[in-house]
Design a protein around this motif. Structure first.
Motif, PDB file in Angstrom:
ATOM      1  N   VAL A 166      19.480   2.942  -2.256  1.00 32.26           N
ATOM      2  CA  VAL A 166      19.355   3.535  -3.276  1.00 32.26           C
ATOM      3  C   VAL A 166      19.325   3.736  -4.622  1.00 32.26           C
ATOM      4  CG1 VAL A 166      21.175   5.019  -1.306  1.00 32.26           C
ATOM      5  CG2 VAL A 166      21.727   3.554  -2.606  1.00 32.26           C
ATOM      6  N   GLN A 167      19.463   1.950  -4.640  1.00 36.23           N
ATOM      7  CA  GLN A 167      18.798   1.882  -5.930  1.00 36.23           C
ATOM      8  C   GLN A 167      17.038   2.342  -6.463  1.00 36.23           C
ATOM      9  OE1 GLN A 167      20.791  -1.966  -5.451  1.00 36.23           O
ATOM     10  NE2 GLN A 167      22.372  -1.146  -7.515  1.00 36.23           N
ATOM     11  N   SER A 168      16.897   2.136  -7.744  1.00 36.32           N
ATOM     12  CA  SER A 168      15.545   2.357  -8.006  1.00 36.32           C
ATOM     13  C   SER A 168      15.319   0.276  -7.531  1.00 36.32           C
ATOM     14  CB  SER A 168      15.941   2.743  -9.352  1.00 36.32           C
ATOM     15  OG  SER A 168      15.879   2.178  -9.946  1.00 36.32           O
ATOM     16  N   VAL A 169      14.060  -0.443  -7.224  1.00 30.91           N
ATOM     17  CA  VAL A 169      13.227  -0.712  -8.052  1.00 30.91           C
ATOM     18  C   VAL A 169      12.117  -1.007  -8.512  1.00 30.91           C
ATOM     19  CG1 VAL A 169      12.122  -2.460  -6.382  1.00 30.91           C
ATOM     20  CG2 VAL A 169      14.104  -1.221  -4.935  1.00 30.91           C
ATOM     21  N   HIS A 170      12.115  -1.780  -9.368  1.00 26.48           N
ATOM     22  CA  HIS A 170      10.554  -1.809 -10.457  1.00 26.48           C
ATOM     23  C   HIS A 170       9.973  -2.947  -9.997  1.00 26.48           C
ATOM     24  CE1 HIS A 170      13.306   0.456 -12.826  1.00 26.48           C
ATOM     25  NE2 HIS A 170      14.327   0.018 -12.860  1.00 26.48           N
ATOM     26  N   TRP A 171       8.403  -2.334  -9.310  1.00 32.13           N
ATOM     27  CA  TRP A 171       8.004  -3.128  -8.969  1.00 32.13           C
ATOM     28  C   TRP A 171       6.831  -4.106 -10.019  1.00 32.13           C
ATOM     29  CZ3 TRP A 171       9.240  -5.020  -4.622  1.00 32.13           C
ATOM     30  CH2 TRP A 171       9.728  -3.983  -3.162  1.00 32.13           C
ATOM     31  N   PHE A 172       6.534  -5.401  -9.719  1.00 25.13           N
ATOM     32  CA  PHE A 172       6.056  -6.347 -11.293  1.00 25.13           C
ATOM     33  C   PHE A 172       4.412  -7.092 -10.425  1.00 25.13           C
ATOM     34  CE2 PHE A 172       9.863  -5.508 -12.922  1.00 25.13           C
ATOM     35  CZ  PHE A 172       9.950  -4.523 -14.162  1.00 25.13           C
ATOM     36  N   ASP A 173       3.691  -7.001 -10.853  1.00 23.35           N
ATOM     37  CA  ASP A 173       2.495  -8.194 -10.375  1.00 23.35           C
ATOM     38  C   ASP A 173       2.735  -9.067 -10.762  1.00 23.35           C
ATOM     39  OD1 ASP A 173      -0.408  -9.027 -10.045  1.00 23.35           O
ATOM     40  OD2 ASP A 173      -1.205  -7.866 -11.714  1.00 23.35           O
ATOM     41  N   GLY A 174       3.495  -9.998  -9.588  1.00 16.75           N
ATOM     42  CA  GLY A 174       3.830 -11.496 -10.213  1.00 16.75           C
ATOM     43  C   GLY A 174       2.628 -12.435 -10.231  1.00 16.75           C
ATOM     44  N   LYS A 232       0.932  -1.619   0.044  1.00 20.61           N
ATOM     45  CA  LYS A 232       0.137  -0.195   0.352  1.00 20.61           C
ATOM     46  C   LYS A 232       1.165   1.361   0.026  1.00 20.61           C
ATOM     47  CE  LYS A 232      -4.344  -1.848   0.629  1.00 20.61           C
ATOM     48  NZ  LYS A 232      -5.374  -1.752  -0.043  1.00 20.61           N
ATOM     49  N   ASP A 233       1.951   1.112   0.433  1.00 23.58           N
ATOM     50  CA  ASP A 233       3.603   2.118   0.653  1.00 23.58           C
ATOM     51  C   ASP A 233       3.954   2.188  -0.992  1.00 23.58           C
ATOM     52  OD1 ASP A 233       3.035   2.773   3.584  1.00 23.58           O
ATOM     53  OD2 ASP A 233       4.067   0.814   3.611  1.00 23.58           O
ATOM     54  N   LEU A 234       3.320   0.861  -2.036  1.00 20.54           N
ATOM     55  CA  LEU A 234       3.917   1.982  -2.915  1.00 20.54           C
ATOM     56  C   LEU A 234       2.808   2.697  -3.943  1.00 20.54           C
ATOM     57  CD1 LEU A 234       5.262  -1.527  -3.786  1.00 20.54           C
ATOM     58  CD2 LEU A 234       6.429   1.203  -3.440  1.00 20.54           C
ATOM     59  N   ALA A 235       1.419   3.315  -3.219  1.00 22.02           N
ATOM     60  CA  ALA A 235       0.643   4.086  -4.120  1.00 22.02           C
ATOM     61  C   ALA A 235       1.219   5.152  -4.947  1.00 22.02           C
ATOM     62  CB  ALA A 235      -0.717   4.734  -3.167  1.00 22.02           C
ATOM     63  N   GLY A 236       0.044   5.005  -6.335  1.00 18.16           N
ATOM     64  CA  GLY A 236       0.833   5.966  -7.174  1.00 18.16           C
ATOM     65  C   GLY A 236       1.367   5.229  -8.033  1.00 18.16           C
ATOM     66  N   ASP A 237       2.490   4.048  -7.484  1.00 13.12           N
ATOM     67  CA  ASP A 237       3.700   3.512  -8.611  1.00 13.12           C
ATOM     68  C   ASP A 237       2.398   2.501  -9.588  1.00 13.12           C
ATOM     69  OD1 ASP A 237       5.327   2.826 -10.093  1.00 13.12           O
ATOM     70  OD2 ASP A 237       6.117   2.109  -8.435  1.00 13.12           O
ATOM     71  N   CYS A 238       2.510   1.929 -10.634  1.00 12.48           N
ATOM     72  CA  CYS A 238       2.096   0.650 -11.031  1.00 12.48           C
ATOM     73  C   CYS A 238       2.843   0.032 -12.103  1.00 12.48           C
ATOM     74  CB  CYS A 238       0.824   1.173 -11.656  1.00 12.48           C
ATOM     75  SG  CYS A 238       1.169   1.790 -13.651  1.00 12.48           S
ATOM     76  N   CYS A 239       2.638  -1.584 -12.221  1.00 11.44           N
ATOM     77  CA  CYS A 239       3.181  -2.546 -12.751  1.00 11.44           C
ATOM     78  C   CYS A 239       3.528  -2.484 -14.024  1.00 11.44           C
ATOM     79  CB  CYS A 239       2.379  -4.102 -12.605  1.00 11.44           C
ATOM     80  SG  CYS A 239       3.079  -5.107 -13.889  1.00 11.44           S
ATOM     81  N   PRO A 240       4.714  -1.981 -14.763  1.00 10.44           N
ATOM     82  CA  PRO A 240       4.684  -1.310 -16.388  1.00 10.44           C
ATOM     83  C   PRO A 240       4.661  -2.651 -17.559  1.00 10.44           C
ATOM     84  CG  PRO A 240       7.504  -2.341 -15.232  1.00 10.44           C
ATOM     85  CD  PRO A 240       5.955  -2.313 -14.151  1.00 10.44           C
ATOM     86  N   ILE A 241       3.979  -3.658 -16.712  1.00 18.81           N
ATOM     87  CA  ILE A 241       3.264  -5.126 -17.629  1.00 18.81           C
ATOM     88  C   ILE A 241       2.026  -4.684 -17.546  1.00 18.81           C
ATOM     89  CG2 ILE A 241       2.964  -7.475 -18.579  1.00 18.81           C
ATOM     90  CD1 ILE A 241       6.369  -7.655 -17.148  1.00 18.81           C
ATOM     91  N   SER A 242       1.069  -5.191 -16.090  1.00 19.15           N
ATOM     92  CA  SER A 242       0.314  -5.183 -16.090  1.00 19.15           C
ATOM     93  C   SER A 242      -1.281  -3.537 -16.302  1.00 19.15           C
ATOM     94  CB  SER A 242      -0.777  -6.457 -15.039  1.00 19.15           C
ATOM     95  OG  SER A 242      -0.717  -5.560 -13.817  1.00 19.15           O
TER      96      SER A 242
END
Length: 136
Positions: free
Chosen positions: A121-129, A67-77
Motif C-alpha cells: 500500500v506504500q509507494s516503492v521507488h525503483w532504481f537501476d542498480g 516487465k510489469d513495471l512498464a511505463g516507470d523509469c529509474c529516476p537517476i538513469s
C-alpha cells in the motif's frame, strides 16, 4: 675561446696538484620525474553501466518480473525499468500513517512477489542498480 687552465692546489714548495679544468658531463640523461599524464579514455557512468548490463546474463530460468513495471523509469538513469537487463531494486516510501520508517530495500524474490501480488500500500521507488554501481 681557449680551454681553461689548471690551477695549482698546493702551497709553495710542495708538489702541485691540479683541479680538473671543466666539470664532466653526465653520461646519461636523468629520468623525468614528472607525473604521468592522466588517461583521456575515462568512461562516464552511463557507458560503464551500459557495458556491464550488456555483458550480464541472467541465470537460467529467471523470469523478468520487472516487465510489469512498464511505463516507470529509474529516476537517476532515466532508463525504462522494463528494458533493464538486471532486476531493479526498490526503496519503500514512508507514509504519514506508517508507525515505523522502512529500513530496508526490496530486491530479488521479495521484489518480484511485491510486484506480482501488488501487496504494497506504500509507494516503492525503483532504481537501476547496475547504473548506480558504476559510480562506486
Amino acid at each position: 675561446p681557449s680551454a681553461p687552465t689548471a690551477v695549482p692546489l698546493a702551497a709553495p714548495g710542495t708538489p702541485a696538484r691540479t683541479a680538473p679544468s671543466a666539470p664532466t658531463a653526465p653520461k646519461a640523461k636523468a629520468k623525468s620525474t614528472a607525473a604521468p599524464k592522466a588517461s583521456t579514455s575515462q568512461k562516464d557512468g552511463m557507458t560503464l553501466a551500459a557495458e556491464a548490463a550488456a555483458n550480464y546474463t541472467l541465470p537460467p530460468g529467471t523470469v523478468k518480473w520487472w516487465k510489469d513495471l512498464a511505463g516507470d523509469c529509474c529516476p537517476i538513469s532515466l532508463s525504462p525499468l522494463e528494458e533493464l537487463s538486471v532486476d531493479p531494486f526498490g526503496l519503500i516510501g514512508a507514509t504519514e500513517n506508517a508507525e515505523t520508517l522502512p529500513s530496508e530495500g526490496v530486491w530479488g524474490k521479495a521484489a518480484a512477489r511485491m510486484v506480482s501480488e501488488k501487496q504494497s500500500v506504500q509507494s516503492v521507488h525503483w532504481f537501476d542498480g547496475m547504473f548506480l554501481a558504476s559510480f562506486l
